[in-house]
Design an enzyme around this catalytic site. Structure first.
Site, mmCIF file in Angstrom:
data_model
loop_
_atom_site.group_PDB
_atom_site.id
_atom_site.type_symbol
_atom_site.label_atom_id
_atom_site.label_comp_id
_atom_site.label_asym_id
_atom_site.label_seq_id
_atom_site.Cartn_x
_atom_site.Cartn_y
_atom_site.Cartn_z
ATOM 1 N N ASP A 3 17.158 12.883 23.491
ATOM 2 C CA ASP A 3 16.102 11.947 23.179
ATOM 3 C C ASP A 3 16.198 11.006 23.416
ATOM 4 O O ASP A 3 16.931 9.884 23.728
ATOM 5 C CB ASP A 3 15.658 12.212 21.086
ATOM 6 C CG ASP A 3 15.033 13.142 21.720
ATOM 7 O OD1 ASP A 3 14.789 13.686 21.548
ATOM 8 O OD2 ASP A 3 15.230 13.488 19.708
ATOM 9 N N MET A 4 14.582 10.231 23.691
ATOM 10 C CA MET A 4 14.954 8.620 24.108
ATOM 11 C C MET A 4 14.025 7.982 22.930
ATOM 12 O O MET A 4 13.247 8.211 22.511
ATOM 13 C CB MET A 4 13.371 8.396 25.322
ATOM 14 C CG MET A 4 13.986 7.185 25.847
ATOM 15 S SD MET A 4 15.439 6.688 27.197
ATOM 16 C CE MET A 4 15.421 7.952 28.234
ATOM 17 N N ARG A 30 10.536 16.184 28.460
ATOM 18 C CA ARG A 30 9.300 16.311 27.375
ATOM 19 C C ARG A 30 8.684 14.730 27.489
ATOM 20 O O ARG A 30 9.435 13.325 28.522
ATOM 21 C CB ARG A 30 9.989 16.547 26.112
ATOM 22 C CG ARG A 30 9.108 16.227 24.998
ATOM 23 C CD ARG A 30 10.152 15.779 23.709
ATOM 24 N NE ARG A 30 10.329 16.557 22.804
ATOM 25 C CZ ARG A 30 11.702 17.038 22.479
ATOM 26 N NH1 ARG A 30 12.282 16.005 22.476
ATOM 27 N NH2 ARG A 30 12.420 17.952 22.883
ATOM 28 N N THR A 61 2.026 16.660 22.173
ATOM 29 C CA THR A 61 1.040 15.815 21.970
ATOM 30 C C THR A 61 0.432 16.584 20.945
ATOM 31 O O THR A 61 0.402 17.666 21.024
ATOM 32 C CB THR A 61 0.390 15.142 23.613
ATOM 33 O OG1 THR A 61 -1.307 14.633 22.305
ATOM 34 C CG2 THR A 61 0.119 16.250 23.685
ATOM 35 N N HIS A 62 -0.518 15.833 19.822
ATOM 36 C CA HIS A 62 -0.866 16.560 19.083
ATOM 37 C C HIS A 62 -2.745 16.473 19.210
ATOM 38 O O HIS A 62 -3.630 16.701 18.738
ATOM 39 C CB HIS A 62 -1.024 16.210 17.480
ATOM 40 C CG HIS A 62 0.118 16.569 17.077
ATOM 41 N ND1 HIS A 62 1.534 15.537 16.800
ATOM 42 C CD2 HIS A 62 1.036 17.605 16.469
ATOM 43 C CE1 HIS A 62 2.442 15.930 16.360
ATOM 44 N NE2 HIS A 62 2.196 17.611 16.522
ATOM 45 N N ARG A 102 7.634 7.164 10.972
ATOM 46 C CA ARG A 102 7.239 6.922 12.602
ATOM 47 C C ARG A 102 6.328 7.335 12.868
ATOM 48 O O ARG A 102 5.567 7.439 13.942
ATOM 49 C CB ARG A 102 8.268 6.956 13.326
ATOM 50 C CG ARG A 102 9.492 5.629 13.701
ATOM 51 C CD ARG A 102 10.276 5.468 14.309
ATOM 52 N NE ARG A 102 11.053 6.892 14.472
ATOM 53 C CZ ARG A 102 12.701 6.822 14.037
ATOM 54 N NH1 ARG A 102 12.112 6.060 13.414
ATOM 55 N NH2 ARG A 102 13.241 7.667 14.311
ATOM 56 N N ARG A 103 6.044 9.442 11.992
ATOM 57 C CA ARG A 103 5.032 9.807 12.339
ATOM 58 C C ARG A 103 4.270 9.271 11.596
ATOM 59 O O ARG A 103 2.804 9.732 12.166
ATOM 60 C CB ARG A 103 5.811 11.299 11.462
ATOM 61 C CG ARG A 103 6.980 11.851 12.959
ATOM 62 C CD ARG A 103 6.416 12.849 13.601
ATOM 63 N NE ARG A 103 6.768 11.423 14.393
ATOM 64 C CZ ARG A 103 8.217 10.670 14.911
ATOM 65 N NH1 ARG A 103 8.888 11.179 14.320
ATOM 66 N NH2 ARG A 103 7.934 10.159 15.677
ATOM 67 N N GLY A 105 5.698 8.004 22.599
ATOM 68 C CA GLY A 105 6.287 6.624 22.396
ATOM 69 C C GLY A 105 6.344 6.379 20.843
ATOM 70 O O GLY A 105 5.017 5.846 20.603
ATOM 71 N N GLN A 137 8.540 8.296 27.471
ATOM 72 C CA GLN A 137 7.469 7.498 26.971
ATOM 73 C C GLN A 137 6.458 7.286 28.061
ATOM 74 O O GLN A 137 6.543 6.095 28.792
ATOM 75 C CB GLN A 137 8.186 6.699 26.153
ATOM 76 C CG GLN A 137 10.028 7.153 25.510
ATOM 77 C CD GLN A 137 10.439 6.429 24.583
ATOM 78 O OE1 GLN A 137 11.363 5.295 24.925
ATOM 79 N NE2 GLN A 137 10.458 6.578 23.126
#
Length: 328
Positions: A131-132, A179, A222-223, A284-285, A183, A160
């Site tokens: 993960d970044m 992926r 992405t959503h 963060r979400r 960001g 990101q």
């Protein structure tokens, strides 16, 4: 809404709220977005997701660890999950945050830990995604990714779209599994785009570049249904086979869209976090998708334990209420 996003990110960095959240487990709404606290519970969630035709990438929650003993404990938990995935024969890969296993303690210590994880995953024929994280970790993360890619064929990373370096990195990693995300950290205008429209546009560009340059597998995380439909149209126009990409979404978010994409014949991977250190992740979400706040507040306040006046729950609700004020 940039101000609301900043509020949620600030809440994610509040130590008192983070500690309070651990005391209440997943009883106040977090179970909607976190797969479980234990390895055993999470394996059951993975089985359920697999049964719906989707793969999984697991994330052991927690980051920015500063003690070697804690980093080793988190590494061992990741290894336990990898072994459990192999023992249960489920379809899952690993997503690893390097700051959780020592990146901010000692570079060589972290490299040793991630090598052990990648080797264990390799033995289970499992992919590992690095993960970044925030931009302060970017240079060392890239160094470790480059080192691992030279040694292993089951490693990739995240790009990101808000970072100015992302386009160059697409070409650098054109033959690697990547992926793509927008960001989720607050970065300065010196290193990252600030406006949502610019970030969205950059994400689409990066995905298109990776799909049409080199041989790397593309994970589209992405959503945003508009971005997804734009990419699907691009994929059809360029005759890109379905085995060259997947759509990734977070556990608990846009389940309807996940099922729809599976029904349309596309590969879908669900990113599932597990563990007790869920609060920063969830804030963060919300920073990414503030409209979820209504769902969370209802879930927390309807929980019977909330009425007992649990201090930890009160602190969490206070943080959410503060954010809601800024939303008005």
């Amino acid at each position: 809404m940039p101000l609301l996003r900043d509020v949620f990110i600030a809440l994610s960095q509040n130590d008192a709220l983070n500690e309070a959240s651990k005391k209440v487990g997943l009883k106040f709404g977090a179970s909607k977005v976190v797969a479980g606290i234990t390895v055993e519970d999470t394996i059951e969630r993975i089985k359920d997701i697999n049964a719906q035709g989707m793969s999984v990438s697991f994330d052991n929650l927690g980051e920015f660890v500063t003690e070697r003993s804690d980093a080793l404990k988190e590494k061992d938990l990741i290894l336990e999950m990898i072994q459990a995935i192999g023992d249960n024969g489920v379809d899952a890969s690993a997503s690893i945050k390097l700051t959780q296993i020592g990146l901010h303690i000692d570079y060589d210590f972290c490299l040793l830990n991630i090598r052990e994880i990648v080797e264990a995953a390799k033995a289970q024929d499992m992919f590992v995604n690095i993960d970044m994280e925030n931009h302060d970790s970017y240079d060392d993360t890239i160094r470790i990714v480059d080192t691992l890619i030279e040694e292993f064929d089951n490693v990739g990373t995240v790009l990101q779209s808000y970072l100015f370096t992302a386009k160059d990195d697409v070409y650098k990693y054109k033959d690697n599994r990547i992926r793509f995300v927008k960001g989720a950290y607050k970065e300065s205008p010196q290193v990252a785009l600030q406006e949502k429209a610019d970030i969205d546009k950059a994400l689409e560009l990066l995905i298109r570049l990776h799909l049409t340059n080199g041989s790397g597998f593309t994970s589209i995380a992405t959503h945003d249904h508009n971005i997804i439909e734009n990419i699907i149209e691009f994929i059809k126009e360029n005759d890109i086979p379905n085995d060259q990409f997947e759509f990734q979404m977070l556990f608990g978010f846009r389940k309807d869209l996940q099922r729809e994409l599976v029904d349309r014949g596309y590969n879908v991977c669900v990113y599932i976090p597990f563990g007790s250190d869920w609060y920063a992740y969830f804030m963060r979400r919300l920073a990414e998708r503030p409209q979820n706040i209504n769902l969370v507040v209802k879930s927390i306040t309807k929980n019977p334990m909330f009425k007992t006046g649990a201090a930890a729950a009160g602190m969490i609700v206070a943080g959410l209420a503060l954010a809601k004020v800024f939303k008005k």
